[in-house]
Design an enzyme around this catalytic site. Structure first.
Site, PDB file in Angstrom:
ATOM      1  N   ARG A   1      -5.426   1.530   8.512  1.00  0.00           N
ATOM      2  CA  ARG A   1      -4.768   1.651   7.199  1.00  0.00           C
ATOM      3  C   ARG A   1      -4.693   0.280   6.513  1.00  0.00           C
ATOM      4  O   ARG A   1      -5.415   0.005   5.560  1.00  0.00           O
ATOM      5  CB  ARG A   1      -3.371   2.282   7.371  1.00  0.00           C
ATOM      6  CG  ARG A   1      -2.725   2.727   6.074  1.00  0.00           C
ATOM      7  CD  ARG A   1      -2.066   1.631   5.282  1.00  0.00           C
ATOM      8  NE  ARG A   1      -1.017   0.933   6.032  1.00  0.00           N
ATOM      9  CZ  ARG A   1      -0.434  -0.173   5.595  1.00  0.00           C
ATOM     10  NH1 ARG A   1      -0.790  -0.719   4.441  1.00  0.00           N
ATOM     11  NH2 ARG A   1       0.497  -0.779   6.330  1.00  0.00           N
ATOM     12  N   ASP A   2      -3.847  -0.587   7.010  1.00  0.00           N
ATOM     13  CA  ASP A   2      -3.679  -1.897   6.362  1.00  0.00           C
ATOM     14  C   ASP A   2      -4.979  -2.697   6.439  1.00  0.00           C
ATOM     15  O   ASP A   2      -5.369  -3.388   5.494  1.00  0.00           O
ATOM     16  CB  ASP A   2      -2.542  -2.664   7.059  1.00  0.00           C
ATOM     17  CG  ASP A   2      -1.892  -3.713   6.185  1.00  0.00           C
ATOM     18  OD1 ASP A   2      -2.550  -4.206   5.264  1.00  0.00           O
ATOM     19  OD2 ASP A   2      -0.725  -4.042   6.438  1.00  0.00           O
TER      20      ASP A   2
ATOM     21  N   HIS B   1       6.325  -6.745  10.864  1.00  0.00           N
ATOM     22  CA  HIS B   1       4.949  -6.566  10.377  1.00  0.00           C
ATOM     23  C   HIS B   1       4.528  -7.899   9.761  1.00  0.00           C
ATOM     24  O   HIS B   1       4.882  -8.210   8.630  1.00  0.00           O
ATOM     25  CB  HIS B   1       4.995  -5.440   9.338  1.00  0.00           C
ATOM     26  CG  HIS B   1       3.720  -5.113   8.645  1.00  0.00           C
ATOM     27  ND1 HIS B   1       3.020  -3.950   8.902  1.00  0.00           N
ATOM     28  CD2 HIS B   1       3.038  -5.732   7.649  1.00  0.00           C
ATOM     29  CE1 HIS B   1       1.963  -3.887   8.104  1.00  0.00           C
ATOM     30  NE2 HIS B   1       1.944  -4.957   7.330  1.00  0.00           N
TER      31      HIS B   1
ATOM     32  N   CYS C   1      -3.124  -6.493   1.341  1.00  0.00           N
ATOM     33  CA  CYS C   1      -2.719  -5.480   0.376  1.00  0.00           C
ATOM     34  C   CYS C   1      -3.426  -5.756  -0.942  1.00  0.00           C
ATOM     35  O   CYS C   1      -3.418  -6.885  -1.426  1.00  0.00           O
ATOM     36  CB  CYS C   1      -1.200  -5.526   0.181  1.00  0.00           C
ATOM     37  SG  CYS C   1      -0.634  -4.437  -1.118  1.00  0.00           S
TER      38      CYS C   1
ATOM     39  N   ASN D   1      -3.418  -8.752   8.762  1.00  0.00           N
ATOM     40  CA  ASN D   1      -2.305  -8.700   9.708  1.00  0.00           C
ATOM     41  C   ASN D   1      -2.633  -9.603  10.892  1.00  0.00           C
ATOM     42  O   ASN D   1      -3.792  -9.908  11.151  1.00  0.00           O
ATOM     43  CB  ASN D   1      -2.151  -7.276  10.264  1.00  0.00           C
ATOM     44  CG  ASN D   1      -1.723  -6.288   9.213  1.00  0.00           C
ATOM     45  OD1 ASN D   1      -2.551  -5.720   8.524  1.00  0.00           O
ATOM     46  ND2 ASN D   1      -0.440  -6.107   9.085  1.00  0.00           N
TER      47      ASN D   1
ATOM     48  N   HIS E   1       1.760 -10.489   8.440  1.00  0.00           N
ATOM     49  CA  HIS E   1       0.425 -10.939   8.050  1.00  0.00           C
ATOM     50  C   HIS E   1       0.317 -12.406   8.486  1.00  0.00           C
ATOM     51  O   HIS E   1       1.323 -13.046   8.806  1.00  0.00           O
ATOM     52  CB  HIS E   1       0.204 -10.728   6.547  1.00  0.00           C
ATOM     53  CG  HIS E   1      -0.015  -9.272   6.213  1.00  0.00           C
ATOM     54  ND1 HIS E   1      -1.251  -8.741   5.952  1.00  0.00           N
ATOM     55  CD2 HIS E   1       0.843  -8.228   6.153  1.00  0.00           C
ATOM     56  CE1 HIS E   1      -1.141  -7.437   5.734  1.00  0.00           C
ATOM     57  NE2 HIS E   1       0.120  -7.099   5.848  1.00  0.00           N
TER      58      HIS E   1
HETATM   59  P1  HMG Z   1       1.659   6.317 -10.694  1.00  0.00           P
HETATM   60  O1  HMG Z   1       0.398   6.139 -11.460  1.00  0.00           O
HETATM   61  O2  HMG Z   1       2.846   5.556 -11.151  1.00  0.00           O
HETATM   62  O3  HMG Z   1       2.187   7.809 -10.583  1.00  0.00           O
HETATM   63  O4  HMG Z   1       1.353   6.031  -9.169  1.00  0.00           O
HETATM   64  P2  HMG Z   1       1.739   9.184 -11.076  1.00  0.00           P
HETATM   65  O5  HMG Z   1       2.710  10.131 -10.449  1.00  0.00           O
HETATM   66  O6  HMG Z   1       1.603   9.158 -12.572  1.00  0.00           O
HETATM   67  O7  HMG Z   1       0.307   9.430 -10.445  1.00  0.00           O
HETATM   68  C1  HMG Z   1      -0.910   8.907 -10.961  1.00  0.00           C
HETATM   69  C2  HMG Z   1      -2.074   9.740 -10.453  1.00  0.00           C
HETATM   70  O8  HMG Z   1      -2.084   9.713  -9.031  1.00  0.00           O
HETATM   71  C3  HMG Z   1      -1.953  11.204 -10.843  1.00  0.00           C
HETATM   72  O9  HMG Z   1      -3.280  11.698 -10.934  1.00  0.00           O
HETATM   73  C4  HMG Z   1      -1.277  11.813  -9.647  1.00  0.00           C
HETATM   74  O10 HMG Z   1      -1.566  13.181  -9.496  1.00  0.00           O
HETATM   75  C5  HMG Z   1      -1.907  11.032  -8.525  1.00  0.00           C
HETATM   76  P3  HMG Z   1      -3.963  12.058 -12.353  1.00  0.00           P
HETATM   77  O11 HMG Z   1      -3.052  13.056 -12.961  1.00  0.00           O
HETATM   78  O12 HMG Z   1      -3.985  10.739 -13.101  1.00  0.00           O
HETATM   79  O13 HMG Z   1      -5.306  12.532 -11.975  1.00  0.00           O
HETATM   80  N1  HMG Z   1      -1.062  10.948  -7.339  1.00  0.00           N
HETATM   81  C6  HMG Z   1      -1.504  11.209  -6.110  1.00  0.00           C
HETATM   82  N2  HMG Z   1      -2.727  11.580  -5.666  1.00  0.00           N
HETATM   83  C7  HMG Z   1      -2.847  11.767  -4.336  1.00  0.00           C
HETATM   84  N3  HMG Z   1      -1.823  11.557  -3.455  1.00  0.00           N
HETATM   85  C8  HMG Z   1      -0.622  11.174  -3.882  1.00  0.00           C
HETATM   86  C9  HMG Z   1      -0.424  10.983  -5.264  1.00  0.00           C
HETATM   87  N4  HMG Z   1       0.640  10.629  -6.000  1.00  0.00           N
HETATM   88  C10 HMG Z   1       0.241  10.607  -7.282  1.00  0.00           C
HETATM   89  N5  HMG Z   1       0.359  10.992  -3.003  1.00  0.00           N
HETATM   90  C11 HMG Z   1       1.748   5.921  -6.806  1.00  0.00           C
HETATM   91  C12 HMG Z   1       2.371   5.971  -8.185  1.00  0.00           C
HETATM   92  C13 HMG Z   1       2.836   5.595  -5.804  1.00  0.00           C
HETATM   93  C14 HMG Z   1       1.121   7.267  -6.489  1.00  0.00           C
HETATM   94  C15 HMG Z   1       0.640   4.818  -6.814  1.00  0.00           C
HETATM   95  O14 HMG Z   1       1.177   3.649  -7.300  1.00  0.00           O
HETATM   96  C16 HMG Z   1       0.054   4.566  -5.454  1.00  0.00           C
HETATM   97  O15 HMG Z   1      -0.604   5.431  -4.871  1.00  0.00           O
HETATM   98  N6  HMG Z   1       0.261   3.333  -4.910  1.00  0.00           N
HETATM   99  C17 HMG Z   1      -0.189   3.014  -3.586  1.00  0.00           C
HETATM  100  C18 HMG Z   1      -0.408   1.554  -3.447  1.00  0.00           C
HETATM  101  C19 HMG Z   1      -0.788   1.227  -2.017  1.00  0.00           C
HETATM  102  O16 HMG Z   1      -1.172   2.096  -1.228  1.00  0.00           O
HETATM  103  N7  HMG Z   1      -0.679  -0.076  -1.689  1.00  0.00           N
HETATM  104  C20 HMG Z   1      -1.020  -0.566  -0.391  1.00  0.00           C
HETATM  105  C21 HMG Z   1      -0.091  -0.097   0.680  1.00  0.00           C
HETATM  106  S1  HMG Z   1       1.426  -0.992   0.762  1.00  0.00           S
HETATM  107  C22 HMG Z   1       1.076  -2.327   1.813  1.00  0.00           C
HETATM  108  O17 HMG Z   1      -0.060  -2.592   2.114  1.00  0.00           O
HETATM  109  C23 HMG Z   1       2.204  -3.111   2.362  1.00  0.00           C
HETATM  110  C24 HMG Z   1       2.474  -2.812   3.865  1.00  0.00           C
HETATM  111  O18 HMG Z   1       1.311  -3.076   4.644  1.00  0.00           O
HETATM  112  C25 HMG Z   1       3.611  -3.720   4.340  1.00  0.00           C
HETATM  113  C26 HMG Z   1       3.373  -5.184   3.951  1.00  0.00           C
HETATM  114  O19 HMG Z   1       2.463  -5.806   4.510  1.00  0.00           O
HETATM  115  O20 HMG Z   1       4.085  -5.621   3.073  1.00  0.00           O
HETATM  116  C27 HMG Z   1       2.889  -1.346   4.088  1.00  0.00           C
HETATM  117 MG    MG Z   2       0.745  -4.972   5.444  1.00  0.00          MG
END
Ligand code: HMG
Ligand code: MG
Length: 289
Positions: free
Chosen positions: A9-10, A196, A230, A239, A198
């Site tokens: 994932r990450d 967690h 990210c 990580n 990095h």
């Molecule tokens: P948004 O654009 O604000 O919200 O996204 P929305 O509700 O308007 O959705 C936009 C579009 O996405 C729509 O589609 C929704 O249907 C669809 P459209 O109508 O435009 O065709 N949608 C989805 N599709 C599939 N699955 C879903 C989903 N939800 C909405 N679950 C949202 C808000 C949260 C969805 C978006 O911002 C997003 O997906 N962000 C994810 C970002 C991400 O994954 N970042 C990396 C992970 S975090 C990380 O790495 C940190 C971590 O490792 C810890 C650390 O190191 O800090 C965990």
């Molecule tokens: Mg991370």
């Protein structure tokens, strides 16, 4: 002691090259054969936001599911939970941040809005939940984060009933001194805490050893090959490499029945698709042995 392997994932979410689904499946299968007890397989987020993980359903359909291994995935909202449960995942990983700017860039929501989105998710699922708190030490947009902000988010997530927090150094800049300051304030109020790290500044191993030896933390996230980063945290490297962390913990007396080299070998499945060699200490050591 428990290692949560977050490489699929990450590790992969930020890769520029498209990695074929079959290669991801082989990577997950190699990881689940190492003896690690938990693998974060993918993300049920918006495919527009993280295209690299748009094949989450396919990956889950094709991986082996050996007994005793927990297979988890990131879930941002109720839509993500529906997709994740349809795949039969074992554990839900929610994610928010201590920094408002990072949350806006990463999930287009304030911290409070994100926690409001989690409430129906936690209520609707019988699965175990973890919640990440990103930017718990440093933020790529706001700089140093006040531990009080982390404590506030942690206590809201604890009230929500999540089973575990994963406190994240998203941009890999924390030092053991930062870890001590935060854990002193966090541990009295928080549900079980995983860390967690990095490894941008090469401090992740020192941080993990500090958290384990001085605070008794026994759950660490890591990524085979040191993959990761990210897409919404500019400058963040991977990580801490699972093989380097396992090596360091075992060398420091931890009881951990995992072979560091098995994680190098798993990451070598991904290596030809990266366009660069693996950078973990052990991967380099294996090349010269
Ligand atoms: P948004 O654009 O604000 O919200 O996204 P929305 O509700 O308007 O959705 C936009 C579009 O996405 C729509 O589609 C929704 O249907 C669809 P459209 O109508 O435009 O065709 N949608 C989805 N599709 C599939 N699955 C879903 C989903 N939800 C909405 N679950 C949202 C808000 C949260 C969805 C978006 O911002 C997003 O997906 N962000 C994810 C970002 C991400 O994954 N970042 C990396 C992970 S975090 C990380 O790495 C940190 C971590 O490792 C810890 C650390 O190191 O800090 C965990
Ligand atoms: Mg991370």
């Amino acid at each position: 002691m428990r290692i949560v392997e977050v490489g699929p994932r990450d590790g992969l979410q930020n890769e520029a090259n498209t990695i074929p689904t079959e290669v991801k499946v082989a990577f997950v299968d190699a990881l689940s054969a190492t003896g690690v007890r938990e693998v974060e397989v993918s993300s049920f987020v918006s495919p527009q936001w993280v295209p690299q993980l748009a094949d989450a359903e396919d990956v889950f359909a094709k991986i082996k599911r050996p007994d005793g291994v927990i297979f988890s995935a990131l879930v941002p909202n109720e839509r993500g939970l529906e997709r994740a449960e349809a795949c039969g995942i074992d554990k839900v990983s929610l994610f928010t941040a201590a920094s408002e700017s990072f949350n806006q860039k990463n999930i287009n929501a304030t911290t409070d809005e994100s926690i409001d989105r989690f409430r129906p998710v936690v209520a609707a699922t019988d699965l175990t939940t973890r919640a990440y708190i990103s930017t718990a030490f440093w933020c790529p947009y706001e700089g140093k984060i006040d531990p009080a902000a982390v404590v506030r988010v942690a206590s809201r997530l604890t009230d929500l009933g999540v089973d575990e927090l994963s406190v994240a150094d998203t941009i890999g800049k924390a030092s053991p001194a930062d870890v001590r300051v935060l854990l002193d304030q966090l541990l009295p109020i928080a549900v079980p805490v995983a860390l967690h790290f990095h490894d941008t500044y090469g401090m992740a191993i020192a941080n993990a050893l500090t958290a384990w030896k001085e605070y008794g933390i026994e759950v660490f996230d890591a990524s085979a090959g040191g993959l990761g980063g990210c897409p919404y945290a500019p400058g963040a490297s991977g990580n801490v490499a699972t093989e380097d962390l396992v090596f360091a913990l075992r060398a420091s007396g931890a009881t951990l029945d995992l072979a560091p080299r098995a994680f190098v070998e798993a990451a070598q499945i991904i290596e030809p698709h990266l366009g660069r060699p693996l950078e973990s200490h052990l991967a380099k050591a294996c090349r010269t042995e």
